[in-house]
Every structure is written in C-alpha cells, then in structure tokens.
Design an enzyme around this catalytic site. Structure first.
Site, PDB file in Angstrom:
ATOM      1  N   ARG A  63     -12.697   2.318  12.363  1.00 48.89           N
ATOM      2  CA  ARG A  63     -11.605   1.380  12.660  1.00 48.89           C
ATOM      3  C   ARG A  63     -12.155   0.221  13.476  1.00 48.89           C
ATOM      4  O   ARG A  63     -11.838  -0.945  13.237  1.00 48.89           O
ATOM      5  CB  ARG A  63     -10.453   2.085  13.412  1.00 48.89           C
ATOM      6  CG  ARG A  63      -9.421   1.101  13.953  1.00 48.89           C
ATOM      7  CD  ARG A  63      -8.087   1.721  14.346  1.00 48.89           C
ATOM      8  NE  ARG A  63      -8.176   3.007  14.988  1.00 48.89           N
ATOM      9  CZ  ARG A  63      -8.632   3.204  16.240  1.00 48.89           C
ATOM     10  NH1 ARG A  63      -9.030   2.190  16.982  1.00 48.89           N
ATOM     11  NH2 ARG A  63      -8.688   4.424  16.744  1.00 48.89           N
ATOM     12  N   TYR A 115       5.486 -17.778   1.750  1.00 49.91           N
ATOM     13  CA  TYR A 115       5.553 -16.473   1.090  1.00 49.91           C
ATOM     14  C   TYR A 115       6.681 -15.642   1.716  1.00 49.91           C
ATOM     15  O   TYR A 115       6.770 -15.553   2.947  1.00 49.91           O
ATOM     16  CB  TYR A 115       4.193 -15.771   1.222  1.00 49.91           C
ATOM     17  CG  TYR A 115       4.234 -14.338   0.780  1.00 49.91           C
ATOM     18  CD1 TYR A 115       4.660 -13.998  -0.505  1.00 49.91           C
ATOM     19  CD2 TYR A 115       3.872 -13.313   1.639  1.00 49.91           C
ATOM     20  CE1 TYR A 115       4.724 -12.673  -0.907  1.00 49.91           C
ATOM     21  CE2 TYR A 115       3.929 -11.982   1.238  1.00 49.91           C
ATOM     22  CZ  TYR A 115       4.370 -11.668  -0.030  1.00 49.91           C
ATOM     23  OH  TYR A 115       4.428 -10.354  -0.424  1.00 49.91           O
ATOM     24  N   ASP A 187      -2.453 -20.556   6.161  1.00 50.82           N
ATOM     25  CA  ASP A 187      -2.572 -19.562   5.096  1.00 50.82           C
ATOM     26  C   ASP A 187      -3.220 -20.284   3.909  1.00 50.82           C
ATOM     27  O   ASP A 187      -2.598 -21.129   3.265  1.00 50.82           O
ATOM     28  CB  ASP A 187      -1.173 -19.027   4.751  1.00 50.82           C
ATOM     29  CG  ASP A 187      -1.203 -17.941   3.683  1.00 50.82           C
ATOM     30  OD1 ASP A 187      -2.167 -17.910   2.895  1.00 50.82           O
ATOM     31  OD2 ASP A 187      -0.262 -17.140   3.621  1.00 50.82           O
ATOM     32  N   LYS A 212      -5.720 -11.867  -3.437  1.00 51.30           N
ATOM     33  CA  LYS A 212      -5.529 -12.866  -4.484  1.00 51.30           C
ATOM     34  C   LYS A 212      -6.874 -13.394  -4.976  1.00 51.30           C
ATOM     35  O   LYS A 212      -7.647 -12.649  -5.533  1.00 51.30           O
ATOM     36  CB  LYS A 212      -4.602 -13.970  -3.948  1.00 51.30           C
ATOM     37  CG  LYS A 212      -3.338 -13.426  -3.265  1.00 51.30           C
ATOM     38  CD  LYS A 212      -2.450 -12.698  -4.247  1.00 51.30           C
ATOM     39  CE  LYS A 212      -1.329 -11.838  -3.697  1.00 51.30           C
ATOM     40  NZ  LYS A 212      -0.857 -11.891  -2.369  1.00 51.30           N
TER      41      LYS A 212
HETATM   42  C1  LIG Z   1       0.557 -17.110   0.360  1.00 50.95           C
HETATM   43  C2  LIG Z   1       0.569 -15.645   0.678  1.00 50.95           C
HETATM   44  N1  LIG Z   1       0.319 -15.252   1.933  1.00 50.95           N
HETATM   45  C3  LIG Z   1       0.307 -13.941   2.272  1.00 50.95           C
HETATM   46  C4  LIG Z   1       0.583 -12.953   1.346  1.00 50.95           C
HETATM   47  C5  LIG Z   1       0.586 -11.506   1.767  1.00 50.95           C
HETATM   48  O1  LIG Z   1      -0.580 -10.886   1.336  1.00 50.95           O
HETATM   49  P1  LIG Z   1      -0.690  -9.336   0.959  1.00 50.95           P
HETATM   50  O2  LIG Z   1       0.181  -9.099  -0.227  1.00 50.95           O
HETATM   51  O3  LIG Z   1      -2.143  -9.150   0.696  1.00 50.95           O
HETATM   52  O4  LIG Z   1      -0.218  -8.573   2.154  1.00 50.95           O
HETATM   53  C6  LIG Z   1       0.852 -13.318   0.025  1.00 50.95           C
HETATM   54  C7  LIG Z   1       1.155 -12.288  -0.990  1.00 50.95           C
HETATM   55  O5  LIG Z   1       1.602 -12.594  -2.059  1.00 50.95           O
HETATM   56  C8  LIG Z   1       0.844 -14.698  -0.315  1.00 50.95           C
HETATM   57  O6  LIG Z   1       1.105 -15.126  -1.557  1.00 50.95           O
END
Ligand SMILES: Cc1ncc(COP(=O)(O)O)c(C=O)c1O
Length: 396
Positions: A63, A115, A187, A212
C-alpha cells in the site's frame, strides 16, 4: 509526519527527451537491476523482507509503495512533464485524494460541466464533510474571480469537459489561481499529455482517469496525479498511503504498457475524431455537434493554443432532439459499442443523461446542455470508413 518512501515520492529528473520517446522510456531507467528485463517485473507481493526492523530496500508494504507501481508513477510523471507521480485504484480515488487536502470550511470552485462521478463525489460525499463547492461556467476565465472568497482553496477544471467538450483556458485560470494563492487542478483525462500538458501551463495538479487513454485498452480501472511541488507531493503521498486507494501491480503493468503506444493511438484518435465530427456536422439527422476542432466552437482559439490536436471525443444531439431518437440511434450501432467509459482502442457510444451523467440532477444537466438527445462518442482507432458507415446505418 510523512513516512517517506523513496521510490514513490522521489522526484523524477526529466530527461531531455521528446514526448514519443518519453512514452516508452520516461522514468524507466534501470527498471530491473536484477536481470535487465525491458518491462518492469510485476511485483505481485504484499510485503518486502527486512534485514532488521526498518531495514528494507525501499519498499516495505505494497500500500505504501510497490516497485511496479513506482515504475508506472515515474512514467506518468515523465509524460506530464512533472516531477512526482501517484497512481490510484481509479480516477475517482485520485480525485478523492486531492479533495482530502482540504478541511471543513474550505471552498472549491469547479467547472459546472464535468464528469458526473466527480460531481457526485464533491456533492454527495465531501459536502457532508463541510467542504463547499461552487459549480460555474469557466469558458471565460475572468468569470471565476467573482466567486473567489477568503475560504476558496482550489480551482478544479476539466478541459475538454465531459461531455460538452467545452474548453477552459488553463494558462489564464492558472494566473487567477496564483494571484489568489489557490491551487489549480486539471482533469486531463480527455486530452491526455499527448495533446495538452497542464503543468506547463501553470497548473499545480494534473489528474487522470488512467482507465481511459493512458491505459487505452479498456481493461484497467485506474487513476493518477502528477505534481511538481515536493510539499504537495508529500501531502498527496501521505493521503494515498493513509486512505489506501491504491492500485495493484498487475494493473500498473498494463497501464505502463498502454502508455508506450499513447502517442500512436492519440494520432489516430485525432484523425478519426476529425473525420467523424465533420461527417456528423453535415448529416441531416444530426442537431448540434460539439468538437473543439470546429472553427465555430466557442473556444476553438484556446483549444488551438493549448492543445496539439482536438482528440477523439465528440458529443452531438439528434435533429429530432428527443430521448427516443437518441436511444434508437445508439441501439442500432454495430461497430460502436454502447457502453460507459472512453479512451480505448474501440469506439464507444454513450448516452450521458442516462449513463455517465445520470448522477447530476436533470435541471443541473440541462443548464450545461446535457439534454436527453445528447450522444457522446469516444472514437476509437478502427478504420474511419467503417465507423462512418456504422453511424450512417444507425441514423437510417
Ligand atoms: C473526465 C473524467 N474524470 C474522471 C473520471 C473517473 O475515473 P474512473 O472511472 O477511473 O474512476 C472519468 C470517468 O469516466 C472521467 O471521464
């Protein structure tokens, strides 16, 4: 006090390499001193032997740190042109770690088009702990200033935004953040460091859903953070270890492998994205098309300035502008798969209002354009002709 793990929080020295070389070699020097393997071994172990209490070789418990994770964290730091990388069990776990930097009474200003899961984490979890969020339009960076007060600590932005493909001027926002002594987190999931490097534009934290494009093959859920400031890295490392939202070594290996082809995949995502955006724009059954490469996109000039290309994410509405027409369209797709997520080699279609953004109340969604007829495409790296033929047959 932070228990310092040399491998996890050690600043990587950025080598004078160009981006494509970095995706393959960045932060990967001497990756396997034992046998010289080209890829890092998958250290599938929870713990590491000690010769005397505290006498370990840099890792003590997985961890706190694991060599495969450390290899990935260095790779991600390298491609984002940063010094410190941290990998988490999901994108949301990475965001969760960022927000845990703050305490009750602190305020965060976030873009209002983001998101759905980030919105849910902010409003349904962290607001219960006394952290306040304001969701505002950031298409014009100046708009932010009037929302800043003495409690504001962080600006949270996504650009391009999910799912409306709005573009936020990172450099302009970072100037505002610095003037008010705020942190700026970006992000960067949609753009990836191939298209845009937020730290270079003045951001303090760059975050990814590595699920992604970084992973790129729809087989791992993971998140990451990259920062330049040592103190910030140490605080985030403390949270990573104390809260425990880490990822396993096998998953780290897969994302590391994915990163090695990021530049090639992104080139094709951009080419196919452009072809499909242009096809949609002229189709009689399509309403609005949201893609930052169009000259009439609201912030096309900013996208052109801060991004190297416009990516493979596109949102559009049906001309009929109804839930029924959008549902009928996505149900007929054969090459595109109707599924959550994005950024993999295969093309996906999603219906934000009922899928990725269902956790945002309908009235809030409507304010930003996430209407019932909106469809989001993650354009993959297949042949563009097959993708266009699929959309054509689905639209009838
Ligand atoms: C722009 C964006 N940020 C954060 C996330 C969250 O990521 P995760 O699904 O890996 O937890 C997503 C998920 O679709 C996303 O599209």
């Amino acid at each position: 006090m932070l228990k310092h793990n040399a491998h996890t929080t050690l600043a990587i020295k950025q080598k004078p390499m160009k981006f494509n070389t970095k995706t393959i070699h960045g932060g990967q020097e001497n990756i396997d001193p034992a046998y010289g393997s080209v890829m890092p071994p998958i250290y599938q172990t929870t713990t590491f032997s000690q010769s005397t209490p505290g006498g370990h070789k840099g890792f003590e418990y997985s961890r706190s740190g694991n060599p495969t994770r450390a290899a990935l964290e260095k790779s991600i730091a390298s491609i984002e042109n940063g010094k410190f990388g941290l990998a988490f069990g999901s994108g949301l776990a990475a965001i969760d770690a960022v927000i845990k930097l703050f305490k009750p009474g602190d305020e965060i200003i976030s873009t209002n088009d983001l998101y759905g899961g980030s919105y849910r984490l902010f409003t349904s979890i962290f607001e219960n702990f006394g952290i306040k969020f304001q969701f505002i339009g950031m298409g014009k960076a100046k708009n932010i200033e009037k929302y800043i007060n003495k409690n504001t600590k962080l600006l949270w932005i996504e650009t391009p935004t999910n799912p409306m493909m709005n573009i936020i001027d990172i450099e302009a926002v970072s100037k505002i953040a610095k003037a008010h002594n705020l942190l700026l987190a970006v992000d960067n999931t949609f753009a990836t460091p191939y298209l845009q490097q937020p730290l270079e534009l003045g951001a303090d934290i760059v975050m990814h859903s590595a699920t992604k494009y970084l992973g790129g093959h729809s087989d791992v859920v993971m998140g990451s953070l990259v920062v330049n400031q040592k103190k910030l890295a140490e605080k985030l490392y403390f949270i990573q270890n104390a809260s425990g939202g880490i990822c396993g070594p096998q998953d780290c290996f897969l994302v590391l492998r994915g990163i090695k082809t990021l530049h090639l995949r992104m080139q094709r995502h951009c080419e196919n994205g452009e072809a499909i955006a242009k096809f949609l724009k002229t189709h009689p059954k399509v309403g609005k098309v949201y893609w930052p490469g169009f000259e009439d996109h609201l912030n096309h000039d900013i996208a052109s300035k801060q991004m190297k290309g416009f990516g493979g994410m596109i949102s559009f509405t049906t001309k009929e502008d109804t839930l029924k027409s959008a549902t009928a369209l996505v149900e007929k797709l054969k090459v595109f798969t109707l599924a959550e997520s994005l950024g993999g080699v295969e093309s996906l279609a999603g219906h934000p209002a009922s899928m990725t953004h269902a956790s945002i109340p309908k009235e809030e969604r409507a304010k930003t354009g996430v209407v019932d007829s909106l469809i989001r495409l993650s354009v993959g790296i297949e042949d563009e002709e097959d993708l266009i033929a699929d959309l054509k047959q689905a639209m009838g």
